[in-house]
Design an enzyme around this catalytic site. Sequence first.
Site, PDB file in Angstrom:
ATOM      1  CG  ASP A 101      21.273 -76.862 -26.853  1.00 32.59           C
ATOM      2  OD1 ASP A 101      21.049 -75.930 -26.048  1.00 32.59           O
ATOM      3  OD2 ASP A 101      20.917 -78.027 -26.665  1.00 32.59           O
TER       4      ASP A 101
ATOM      5  NE  ARG B 238      19.450 -77.131 -23.898  1.00 34.56           N
ATOM      6  CZ  ARG B 238      18.745 -78.241 -24.034  1.00 34.56           C
ATOM      7  NH1 ARG B 238      17.698 -78.439 -23.277  1.00 34.56           N
ATOM      8  NH2 ARG B 238      19.080 -79.147 -24.915  1.00 34.56           N
TER       9      ARG B 238
END
Length: 220
Positions: free
Chosen positions: A140, A142
Amino acid sequence: MDGVAAVSGRKSRRESDVELYSEAPLPTERGLFRTVVFRDRRTGAEHVAMVKGDVRGHAVLVRAHSECLTSEVLGSLKCDCRAQLDRALDLIASRGRGVLLYLRQEGRGIGLGNKIRAYALQAQGLDTYQANRALGFPDDLRRFDVAADMLRLLGVRSVQLITNNPLKIEGLREAGVEVRRRVSLPSPSNPHNVQYLRAKAEQTGHLITTDDDLAAAGTG
Ligand SMILES: [Zn+2]
């Protein structure tokens, strides 16, 4: 980037990387929202907040949603992003107060082209996380500091976070957002995304909630 600015309160605060660029009322199929565009000074990316009601203050209903062109625009059934987006906006509209942050970080931050490369690997049998790792990406990418900056610029002091993802709560807290409680969203499954939903639940501790769970407990 190097803007370690004034120390504030409990945590030294970064200088904000995003600026509020423009805003306007936006009539939608769910009623009137205010749409606010933020620009990331480093990348030029434009992130969007859909704002309902007066969100200055505490315990504001918030969804931090990452862009997913394949499901939201193209109708892909490989993930549940569009349903999550729709349901979060429904919930915010029905409560009359809240914010949906629409973050331009496709494919958990790896970009559209790499997401489609990952899909090609998934067509050969890898799950969503194995495919990203095979391409050399962490699970991830993000960023939560952008979401934290946007909330701060909107005057949001603390949030009720609409999410099934415990890592998102952690990420936002680390970025300085006070998360008071979690509000769950159901994840409708179909034959194409069952494996994806299972991988999310098994590998990142996603708290999958079905429509039946919600009907039993209410969304609040
Ligand atoms: Zn998606």
